[in-house]
Write an enzyme that holds these catalytic residues in place. Structure first.
Site, mmCIF file in Angstrom:
data_model
loop_
_atom_site.group_PDB
_atom_site.id
_atom_site.type_symbol
_atom_site.label_atom_id
_atom_site.label_comp_id
_atom_site.label_asym_id
_atom_site.label_seq_id
_atom_site.Cartn_x
_atom_site.Cartn_y
_atom_site.Cartn_z
ATOM 1 N N GLU A 63 52.853 41.147 19.107
ATOM 2 C CA GLU A 63 51.840 42.173 19.410
ATOM 3 C C GLU A 63 52.129 42.861 20.742
ATOM 4 O OE1 GLU A 63 48.016 40.255 18.846
ATOM 5 O OE2 GLU A 63 48.350 40.164 16.683
ATOM 6 N N CYS A 72 54.631 42.988 12.407
ATOM 7 C CA CYS A 72 54.285 41.812 11.599
ATOM 8 C C CYS A 72 55.451 40.816 11.542
ATOM 9 C CB CYS A 72 53.972 42.231 10.171
ATOM 10 S SG CYS A 72 52.475 43.217 9.995
ATOM 11 N N GLU A 74 56.695 39.413 8.907
ATOM 12 C CA GLU A 74 57.626 39.677 7.801
ATOM 13 C C GLU A 74 58.703 40.665 8.231
ATOM 14 O OE1 GLU A 74 54.361 39.683 7.816
ATOM 15 O OE2 GLU A 74 53.478 39.455 5.844
ATOM 16 N N CYS A 111 51.057 42.785 4.325
ATOM 17 C CA CYS A 111 50.368 44.078 4.443
ATOM 18 C C CYS A 111 51.193 45.166 3.741
ATOM 19 C CB CYS A 111 50.153 44.422 5.923
ATOM 20 S SG CYS A 111 51.612 45.094 6.728
HETATM 21 N N1 THU Z 1 50.224 40.411 10.456
HETATM 22 C C1 THU Z 1 51.431 39.957 10.045
HETATM 23 O O1 THU Z 1 52.253 39.493 10.844
HETATM 24 N N2 THU Z 1 51.712 40.022 8.718
HETATM 25 C C2 THU Z 1 50.864 40.493 7.759
HETATM 26 O O2 THU Z 1 51.236 40.591 6.594
HETATM 27 C C3 THU Z 1 49.501 40.872 8.125
HETATM 28 C C4 THU Z 1 49.219 40.977 9.578
HETATM 29 C C5 THU Z 1 49.919 40.369 11.899
HETATM 30 C C6 THU Z 1 49.836 41.716 12.560
HETATM 31 C C7 THU Z 1 48.940 41.418 13.738
HETATM 32 O O3 THU Z 1 49.752 40.915 14.798
HETATM 33 C C8 THU Z 1 48.041 40.298 13.248
HETATM 34 O O4 THU Z 1 48.668 39.751 12.104
HETATM 35 C C9 THU Z 1 46.634 40.754 12.884
HETATM 36 O O5 THU Z 1 46.667 41.783 11.953
#
Ligand code: THU
Length: 159
Positions: A63, A72, A74, A111
């Site tokens: 983040e 993310c 992935e 996502c």
């Molecule tokens: N996030 C992921 O790493 N992968 C996903 O498929 C959904 C969301 C992360 C993004 C962000 O850092 C946190 O989860 C909250 O959305």
């Protein structure tokens, strides 16, 4: 006008039903989640992927105070694999998540942005990429990234 239907099938079970290799990958993804940089959401996502030559790579979400800069787990892991092993296909990828109370009981579906990136990776390697979403006990899995995206946009649409 006709109505068309999208048929979506996925595997659902408990983690102990996965193969030993896949259960080990779930453990590696859980370990990766603990190293996520998620000071804003406190939602740690971990990913482990296995290449067809047996190499295992892990990653997590990263983040940023400027929220949209974050990425993310992935895509961190996919791009890590593509940057370091561009010619070796990815066999499977595991996704797990934990919130401040621990591992999520529900498996975490990727996502929309990650689904698009997973599709690109699958098309690029021209072989199916199995995706396993693991909760604390339950998992869901699909045998191909394409099955997570109906009406896909990909290179073919660019004409
Ligand atoms: N996030 C992921 O790493 N992968 C996903 O498929 C959904 C969301 C992360 C993004 C962000 O850092 C946190 O989860 C909250 O959305």
């Amino acid at each position: 006008m006709i109505k068309k239907e999208w048929n979506f099938c996925y595997e659902s079970g408990i983690i102990e039903e996965l193969t030993t290799t896949e259960q080990e990958l779930v453990q590696q993804a859980r370990q990766a989640a603990t190293e996520a940089y998620a000071p804003y959401s406190h939602f740690r996502v971990g990913c482990a992927l296995e290449l067809t030559d047996g190499t295992i790579l892990t990653g997590n979400n990263q983040e940023n105070a400027s929220y949209p800069c974050g990425i993310c787990a992935e895509r961190t892991t996919l791009h890590y694999a593509q940057a370091t092993h561009p010619r070796t296909p990815i066999k499977r990828l595991i996704i797990v998540a934990e919130n401040p109370n621990g591992l999520t009981s529900n498996p975490l579906p990727p996502c929309g942005l990650c689904r698009q990136s997973l599709l690109e990776a699958e098309n690029r390697q021209a072989s199916p990429l199995r995706i396993i979403m693991a909760g604390s006990h339950e998992y869901w899995a699909v045998d191909s990234a394409a099955s997570l995206l109906p009406l896909q946009f990909d290179a073919k649409n660019l004409g």
